[in-house]
Design a protein around this motif. Sequence first.
Motif, PDB file in Angstrom:
ATOM      1  N   LEU A   9       0.820  -1.207   0.000  1.00 53.91           N
ATOM      2  CA  LEU A   9       0.000   0.000   0.000  1.00 53.91           C
ATOM      3  C   LEU A   9       0.860   1.268   0.000  1.00 53.91           C
ATOM      4  O   LEU A   9       0.553   2.223  -0.711  1.00 53.91           O
ATOM      5  N   SER A  12       2.338   1.898  -3.419  1.00 55.55           N
ATOM      6  CA  SER A  12       1.217   2.114  -4.336  1.00 55.55           C
ATOM      7  C   SER A  12       0.675   3.533  -4.189  1.00 55.55           C
ATOM      8  O   SER A  12       0.386   4.211  -5.182  1.00 55.55           O
ATOM      9  N   ARG A  13       0.551   3.988  -2.947  1.00 52.98           N
ATOM     10  CA  ARG A  13       0.065   5.351  -2.698  1.00 52.98           C
ATOM     11  C   ARG A  13       1.072   6.389  -3.182  1.00 52.98           C
ATOM     12  O   ARG A  13       0.681   7.442  -3.701  1.00 52.98           O
ATOM     13  N   ILE A  43      -5.223  -2.436  -5.250  1.00 51.08           N
ATOM     14  CA  ILE A  43      -4.590  -1.994  -4.008  1.00 51.08           C
ATOM     15  C   ILE A  43      -5.098  -0.605  -3.645  1.00 51.08           C
ATOM     16  O   ILE A  43      -5.511  -0.352  -2.530  1.00 51.08           O
ATOM     17  N   CYS A  44      -5.046   0.318  -4.608  1.00 48.77           N
ATOM     18  CA  CYS A  44      -5.575   1.657  -4.360  1.00 48.77           C
ATOM     19  C   CYS A  44      -6.061   2.275  -5.666  1.00 48.77           C
ATOM     20  O   CYS A  44      -5.685   1.835  -6.754  1.00 48.77           O
ATOM     21  N   ALA A  46      -7.792   6.193  -7.346  1.00 51.57           N
ATOM     22  CA  ALA A  46      -8.174   7.599  -7.200  1.00 51.57           C
ATOM     23  C   ALA A  46      -8.823   8.071  -8.487  1.00 51.57           C
ATOM     24  O   ALA A  46      -8.463   7.625  -9.579  1.00 51.57           O
TER      25      ALA A  46
END
Length: 145
Positions: A9, A12-13, A43-44, A46
């Motif tokens: 994470l 990934s962020r 995973i993420c 936006a």
Amino acid sequence: MSTRKTLGLAESREALAEMLHKADEMGGRPIAIAVTDDRGELICFAAQAGVNVALARQNAMKKAYTSACMRADTMDFEERVKASPLGLAGFGNPNLFTGGGGAVVVAPDGTILGGLGVSGRTAKEDEEIVQAGKALIGRLIQEQA
């Protein structure tokens, strides 16, 4: 018991933030970004305000999924699809995507770590943004080595 390397994470962020920064720097339409693990699991994610809900969100996820599962950037995968007599349908998976904006993340030892997907702009712009995220993860991997 075996363990497998994959994107976490935190990185990934960081990649997601880098891609958003690149998109803002370039200016233009809003985008959606997806980051998956090596199996194409999200995973993420936006999505900038105003992004095309019907296409960009879905396509960002498909691009990241395709990159991870097919072990190739979507631009390279497109070449494989063109060589197939049945085209994309010959792969038997409606979640696969071709064109710009998808990148596979590979460790120095060749292990597939995950996939990145960007959608909302032209294929060329999506590709430029996703490559910024891929480059950032490459730098993070080098720092950890």
